[in-house]
Design an enzyme around this catalytic site. Structure first.
Site, mmCIF file in Angstrom:
data_model
loop_
_atom_site.group_PDB
_atom_site.id
_atom_site.type_symbol
_atom_site.label_atom_id
_atom_site.label_comp_id
_atom_site.label_asym_id
_atom_site.label_seq_id
_atom_site.Cartn_x
_atom_site.Cartn_y
_atom_site.Cartn_z
ATOM 1 N N SER A 1 40.088 39.886 48.951
ATOM 2 C CA SER A 1 40.507 40.251 47.590
ATOM 3 C C SER A 1 39.355 40.945 46.882
ATOM 4 C CB SER A 1 40.878 39.001 46.788
ATOM 5 O OG SER A 1 41.950 38.326 47.383
ATOM 6 N N GLU B 1 35.306 40.886 42.631
ATOM 7 C CA GLU B 1 34.973 39.617 43.299
ATOM 8 C C GLU B 1 33.767 39.721 44.239
ATOM 9 O OE1 GLU B 1 34.655 36.409 45.429
ATOM 10 O OE2 GLU B 1 35.932 37.775 46.544
ATOM 11 N N ARG C 1 36.003 31.173 42.683
ATOM 12 C CA ARG C 1 35.216 32.192 43.418
ATOM 13 C C ARG C 1 33.819 32.333 42.810
ATOM 14 N NH1 ARG C 1 39.236 31.527 45.867
ATOM 15 N NH2 ARG C 1 40.457 33.060 47.024
#
Ligand code: EPU
Length: 357
Positions: free
Chosen positions: A251, A353, A164
């Site tokens: 997420s 994130e 990510r």
């Protein structure tokens, strides 16, 4: 190309947080950026590149000039012995692009179906799901330098992809993986087009528990790419909230990686901790499980909540186009409370994130 002032952003971020851009320009091509840079008022301003708004938390009105990427187009640009090279504009919707590639017979993106956002945003966070990450299918991208207006091309190594993560999330050299690019490109580059290398011959990527359950139910023989696509859509729809119904940014935390010793300590206290041993011996923990086991599933701060079916996803409980939804402040208060309780119980600091602005 017109720069609009005081533009509502609620429809442009999948959390559906109420906020405004002081100024917003829609970018359809290179000339649009170069025109902006030739205008002193806009050239000097800090820029914020907005794709599908699916990975951002707005904590107030956005002061930098928002560049909304609307570069379109999808085509096959080449073929090698091992791959079709397929290109899409940064403004194309990611899921529609994936569906289009399958319809054209270019296979390999099916595990990444139904991820919200745009093609141009996909490399920024190196999107991933069900055993495939964008970097596994990446060929190269074209971007434009927002200081100079120069268009440049990056290959995978130059994008410094991580979990990510990429060079587009970092501001300085000390911040990125050593040895790739002199500078981070956060807020400095706008991704115009992305090219994917889609493998010939194709074979399905299986081995992820949720997918393997579908394979077993189907009878165990090798599925087609379309079947994998359909299963991924079913799994995501069952577990993850649709941002057109319930605001969210996917997420909210990354799955943390710990050493084998740290993991053994946690297992000694919590034998059920969901974990996966990685090739280098380190261990990835399921952040959703850590949050869930601290009792957060279904809890709220104001209108910001923890999704009932997946504790890793924070949601906006307000109507997606209403005035009374969660503020970015509520989302961040909830996120910090979760970080504190996971840290106190497991000694692990969860990393956020999405991009917080
Ligand atoms: N779990 C719980 N309770 C929860 C949530 C999860 O116990 O409330 C457990 C699950 O039972 C499972 C494990 O945690 O055993 C992992 O859950 P899941 O398979 O749903 O995947 P994840 O690790 O939570 C990651 C990605 C998702 C991606 C899925 C599938 C990250 C940060 N998230 O989620 O990506 O779709 O795997 O590959 O890596 C995203 O990045 O926005 C995203 C949705």
């Amino acid at each position: 190309m017109l720069v609009q002032k005081n533009v509502p952003l609620q429809a442009f971020n999948t959390f559906h947080i109420l906020a405004k851009a002081h100024a917003l320009a829609r970018i359809s091509n290179v000339t649009d950026v170069q025109t902006l840079l030739a205008t002193p008022e806009w050239a000097q301003m800090q820029k914020f590149v907005l794709g599908g708004g699916s990975n951002v938390v707005l904590t107030g009105d956005v002061k930098p000039l928002v560049l909304k990427v609307e570069v379109m187009g999808r085509r096959c640009v080449g073929e090698t012995a091992k791959a079709f090279i397929v290109e899409a504009g940064g403004g194309e919707n990611w899921h529609e692009f994936v569906a289009w590639t399958l319809a054209q017979g270019y296979l390999g993106l099916e595990n990444l179906a139904l991820i919200p956002g745009t093609v141009g945003a996909a490399p920024v966070q190196n999107i991933g799901a069900y055993g495939v990450e964008l970097q596994d299918r990446f060929d190269s991208l074209d971007a434009i330098d927002l200081r100079t207006g120069v268009v440049f091309t990056l290959n995978a190594a130059q994008c410094a992809f991580g979990y990510r993560d990429s060079i587009f999330k970092h501001t300085s050299a000390s911040d990125v993986l050593a040895g790739h690019q002199a500078l981070g490109l956060k807020d400095r580059a706008l991704i115009l087009r992305v090219r994917f290398a889609l493998p010939k011959p194709w074979k399905p990527v299986l081995g992820y528990a949720d997918i393997d359950k579908k394979v077993a139910a189907y009878g165990g023989s090798q599925p087609t790419a379309q079947q994998v696509f359909d299963w991924v859509c079913e799994i995501r729809q069952a577990k993850l909230p649709n941002p057109e119904v319930l605001g969210n940014a996917g997420s909210f935390f990354k799955n943390p990686t710990v050493t084998a010793e740290q993991c053994a300590d946690i297992i000694a206290r919590d034998p059920k901790v969901v974990h996966y041993v990685l090739a280098d011996g380190s261990v990835k923990l399921a952040a959703g499980w850590l949050i869930d086991s601290c009792g957060w599933r279904g809890k709220s701060v104001g209108q910001a909540g923890v999704y009932e079916k997946q504790a890793l996803v924070l949601v906006n409980r307000g109507a997606i186009n209403g005035p009374d939804g969660a503020t970015g402040g509520e989302v961040m208060t909830l996120a910090k409370a979760i970080q504190t309780s996971v840290y106190e119980r497991f000694g692990i600091l969860l990393e956020i994130e999405p991009v917080v602005i």
